[in-house]
Design a protein around this motif. Structure first.
Motif, PDB file in Angstrom:
ATOM      1  N   PRO A 193       4.351   9.966   2.693  1.00  0.00           N
ATOM      2  CA  PRO A 193       3.144  10.795   2.593  1.00  0.00           C
ATOM      3  C   PRO A 193       2.017  10.323   3.500  1.00  0.00           C
ATOM      4  O   PRO A 193       0.974  10.970   3.586  1.00  0.00           O
ATOM      5  CB  PRO A 193       2.749  10.658   1.119  1.00  0.00           C
ATOM      6  CG  PRO A 193       3.317   9.378   0.674  1.00  0.00           C
ATOM      7  CD  PRO A 193       4.598   9.192   1.472  1.00  0.00           C
ATOM      8  N   PHE A 194       2.221   9.186   4.196  1.00  0.00           N
ATOM      9  CA  PHE A 194       1.163   8.654   5.055  1.00  0.00           C
ATOM     10  C   PHE A 194       1.402   8.981   6.526  1.00  0.00           C
ATOM     11  O   PHE A 194       0.544   8.677   7.363  1.00  0.00           O
ATOM     12  CB  PHE A 194       1.055   7.142   4.863  1.00  0.00           C
ATOM     13  CG  PHE A 194       0.812   6.742   3.440  1.00  0.00           C
ATOM     14  CD1 PHE A 194       1.811   6.158   2.685  1.00  0.00           C
ATOM     15  CD2 PHE A 194      -0.410   7.009   2.838  1.00  0.00           C
ATOM     16  CE1 PHE A 194       1.599   5.832   1.359  1.00  0.00           C
ATOM     17  CE2 PHE A 194      -0.633   6.683   1.507  1.00  0.00           C
ATOM     18  CZ  PHE A 194       0.369   6.094   0.764  1.00  0.00           C
ATOM     19  N   GLN A 195       2.531   9.589   6.846  1.00  0.00           N
ATOM     20  CA  GLN A 195       2.853   9.818   8.258  1.00  0.00           C
ATOM     21  C   GLN A 195       1.932  10.846   8.911  1.00  0.00           C
ATOM     22  O   GLN A 195       1.755  10.823  10.131  1.00  0.00           O
ATOM     23  CB  GLN A 195       4.311  10.214   8.428  1.00  0.00           C
ATOM     24  CG  GLN A 195       4.710  11.502   7.742  1.00  0.00           C
ATOM     25  CD  GLN A 195       6.235  11.662   7.757  1.00  0.00           C
ATOM     26  OE1 GLN A 195       6.922  11.257   8.693  1.00  0.00           O
ATOM     27  NE2 GLN A 195       6.771  12.196   6.673  1.00  0.00           N
ATOM     28  N   GLU A 196       1.283  11.675   8.113  1.00  0.00           N
ATOM     29  CA  GLU A 196       0.427  12.725   8.702  1.00  0.00           C
ATOM     30  C   GLU A 196      -0.897  12.195   9.233  1.00  0.00           C
ATOM     31  O   GLU A 196      -1.563  12.853  10.023  1.00  0.00           O
ATOM     32  CB  GLU A 196       0.124  13.804   7.656  1.00  0.00           C
ATOM     33  CG  GLU A 196      -0.714  13.252   6.504  1.00  0.00           C
ATOM     34  CD  GLU A 196      -1.126  14.346   5.531  1.00  0.00           C
ATOM     35  OE1 GLU A 196      -0.285  14.694   4.685  1.00  0.00           O
ATOM     36  OE2 GLU A 196      -2.266  14.816   5.626  1.00  0.00           O
ATOM     37  N   TYR A 197      -1.286  10.999   8.834  1.00  0.00           N
ATOM     38  CA  TYR A 197      -2.577  10.448   9.244  1.00  0.00           C
ATOM     39  C   TYR A 197      -2.475   9.798  10.631  1.00  0.00           C
ATOM     40  O   TYR A 197      -1.518   9.085  10.920  1.00  0.00           O
ATOM     41  CB  TYR A 197      -3.077   9.413   8.243  1.00  0.00           C
ATOM     42  CG  TYR A 197      -3.190   9.918   6.815  1.00  0.00           C
ATOM     43  CD1 TYR A 197      -2.520   9.290   5.775  1.00  0.00           C
ATOM     44  CD2 TYR A 197      -3.971  11.034   6.521  1.00  0.00           C
ATOM     45  CE1 TYR A 197      -2.616   9.738   4.470  1.00  0.00           C
ATOM     46  CE2 TYR A 197      -4.074  11.501   5.214  1.00  0.00           C
ATOM     47  CZ  TYR A 197      -3.401  10.852   4.191  1.00  0.00           C
ATOM     48  OH  TYR A 197      -3.499  11.310   2.906  1.00  0.00           O
ATOM     49  N   GLU A 198      -3.481  10.029  11.448  1.00  0.00           N
ATOM     50  CA  GLU A 198      -3.546   9.409  12.772  1.00  0.00           C
ATOM     51  C   GLU A 198      -3.663   7.893  12.621  1.00  0.00           C
ATOM     52  O   GLU A 198      -2.961   7.125  13.264  1.00  0.00           O
ATOM     53  CB  GLU A 198      -4.779   9.957  13.497  1.00  0.00           C
ATOM     54  CG  GLU A 198      -4.687  10.015  15.001  1.00  0.00           C
ATOM     55  CD  GLU A 198      -5.958  10.649  15.564  1.00  0.00           C
ATOM     56  OE1 GLU A 198      -6.688   9.943  16.297  1.00  0.00           O
ATOM     57  OE2 GLU A 198      -6.253  11.814  15.200  1.00  0.00           O
ATOM     58  N   HIS A 213       6.740  -0.655  -2.613  1.00  0.00           N
ATOM     59  CA  HIS A 213       7.127   0.466  -1.752  1.00  0.00           C
ATOM     60  C   HIS A 213       5.907   1.138  -1.127  1.00  0.00           C
ATOM     61  O   HIS A 213       5.926   1.510   0.039  1.00  0.00           O
ATOM     62  CB  HIS A 213       7.945   1.489  -2.537  1.00  0.00           C
ATOM     63  CG  HIS A 213       9.201   0.916  -3.125  1.00  0.00           C
ATOM     64  ND1 HIS A 213      10.281   0.553  -2.366  1.00  0.00           N
ATOM     65  CD2 HIS A 213       9.516   0.596  -4.406  1.00  0.00           C
ATOM     66  CE1 HIS A 213      11.211   0.044  -3.156  1.00  0.00           C
ATOM     67  NE2 HIS A 213      10.772   0.062  -4.400  1.00  0.00           N
ATOM     68  N   CYS A 214       4.842   1.281  -1.903  1.00  0.00           N
ATOM     69  CA  CYS A 214       3.716   2.039  -1.379  1.00  0.00           C
ATOM     70  C   CYS A 214       2.947   1.255  -0.303  1.00  0.00           C
ATOM     71  O   CYS A 214       2.525   1.844   0.695  1.00  0.00           O
ATOM     72  CB  CYS A 214       2.792   2.555  -2.460  1.00  0.00           C
ATOM     73  SG  CYS A 214       2.278   1.391  -3.705  1.00  0.00           S
ATOM     74  N   GLY A 261       0.222   7.289  -7.304  1.00  0.00           N
ATOM     75  CA  GLY A 261       1.482   6.576  -7.166  1.00  0.00           C
ATOM     76  C   GLY A 261       2.668   7.312  -7.781  1.00  0.00           C
ATOM     77  O   GLY A 261       2.516   8.005  -8.788  1.00  0.00           O
ATOM     78  N   ASN A 262       3.815   7.123  -7.183  1.00  0.00           N
ATOM     79  CA  ASN A 262       5.044   7.720  -7.709  1.00  0.00           C
ATOM     80  C   ASN A 262       5.278   7.279  -9.148  1.00  0.00           C
ATOM     81  O   ASN A 262       5.841   8.031  -9.943  1.00  0.00           O
ATOM     82  CB  ASN A 262       6.233   7.291  -6.848  1.00  0.00           C
ATOM     83  CG  ASN A 262       6.063   7.726  -5.423  1.00  0.00           C
ATOM     84  OD1 ASN A 262       5.009   7.480  -4.824  1.00  0.00           O
ATOM     85  ND2 ASN A 262       7.057   8.360  -4.873  1.00  0.00           N
ATOM     86  N   ALA A 319       2.986   8.046  -3.187  1.00  0.00           N
ATOM     87  CA  ALA A 319       2.532   6.967  -2.301  1.00  0.00           C
ATOM     88  C   ALA A 319       3.697   6.263  -1.617  1.00  0.00           C
ATOM     89  O   ALA A 319       3.521   5.179  -1.071  1.00  0.00           O
ATOM     90  CB  ALA A 319       1.722   5.953  -3.126  1.00  0.00           C
ATOM     91  N   HIS A 320       4.872   6.876  -1.685  1.00  0.00           N
ATOM     92  CA  HIS A 320       5.966   6.413  -0.855  1.00  0.00           C
ATOM     93  C   HIS A 320       7.111   7.426  -0.904  1.00  0.00           C
ATOM     94  O   HIS A 320       7.067   8.326  -1.777  1.00  0.00           O
ATOM     95  CB  HIS A 320       6.464   5.017  -1.230  1.00  0.00           C
ATOM     96  CG  HIS A 320       6.916   4.808  -2.642  1.00  0.00           C
ATOM     97  ND1 HIS A 320       8.141   5.187  -3.106  1.00  0.00           N
ATOM     98  CD2 HIS A 320       6.275   4.265  -3.715  1.00  0.00           C
ATOM     99  CE1 HIS A 320       8.255   4.860  -4.401  1.00  0.00           C
ATOM    100  NE2 HIS A 320       7.121   4.317  -4.800  1.00  0.00           N
TER     101      HIS A 320
END
Ligand code: SF4
Length: 106
Positions: free
Chosen positions: A32-37, A21-22, A76-77, A105-106
């Protein structure tokens, strides 16, 4: 700007999960990764084996990721959702490895 990230996951859980998943979450920049350019996954490691609350092993792993250029570590979750001592790990990683931490991480 590219963010250099590392993921630390549960060693015990790695017996039956290879980041199913991660890793897709990193690749698709979701959760949690959507905020990074943009993301550079520098390292994907385990906690080093359950410390039962003692943080030496996971701090050493965090330090190694930091030494490789990691700017933020995602816990990690599999650690967040199952280890009652995770907050003491996070506190020690922040203090001793001086690394930013994101829970999940997911
Ligand atoms: S965070 Fe989730 S997908 Fe990643 S290793 Fe742990 S259980 Fe597997």
């Amino acid at each position: 700007m590219v963010k250099k990230i590392g993921i630390i996951r549960c060693n015990a859980r790695s017996e039956n999960c290879a980041g199913f998943h991660c890793l897709p979450a990193v690749c698709k920049k979701i959760g949690p990764f959507q905020e990074y350019e943009a993301i550079e996954l520098v390292g994907f490691d385990t906690c080093g084996g359950c410390g039962q609350g003692k943080s030496e092993k996971i701090v050493a792993k965090a330090q190694r990721l930091k030494d490789k250029g990691v700017e933020v570590i995602h816990i990690g979750n599999c650690i967040i959702n199952s280890r009652p001592f995770v907050e003491s790990y996070i506190k020690d990683i922040k203090e001793k490895a001086n690394t930013d931490i994101v829970r999940g991480a997911h």
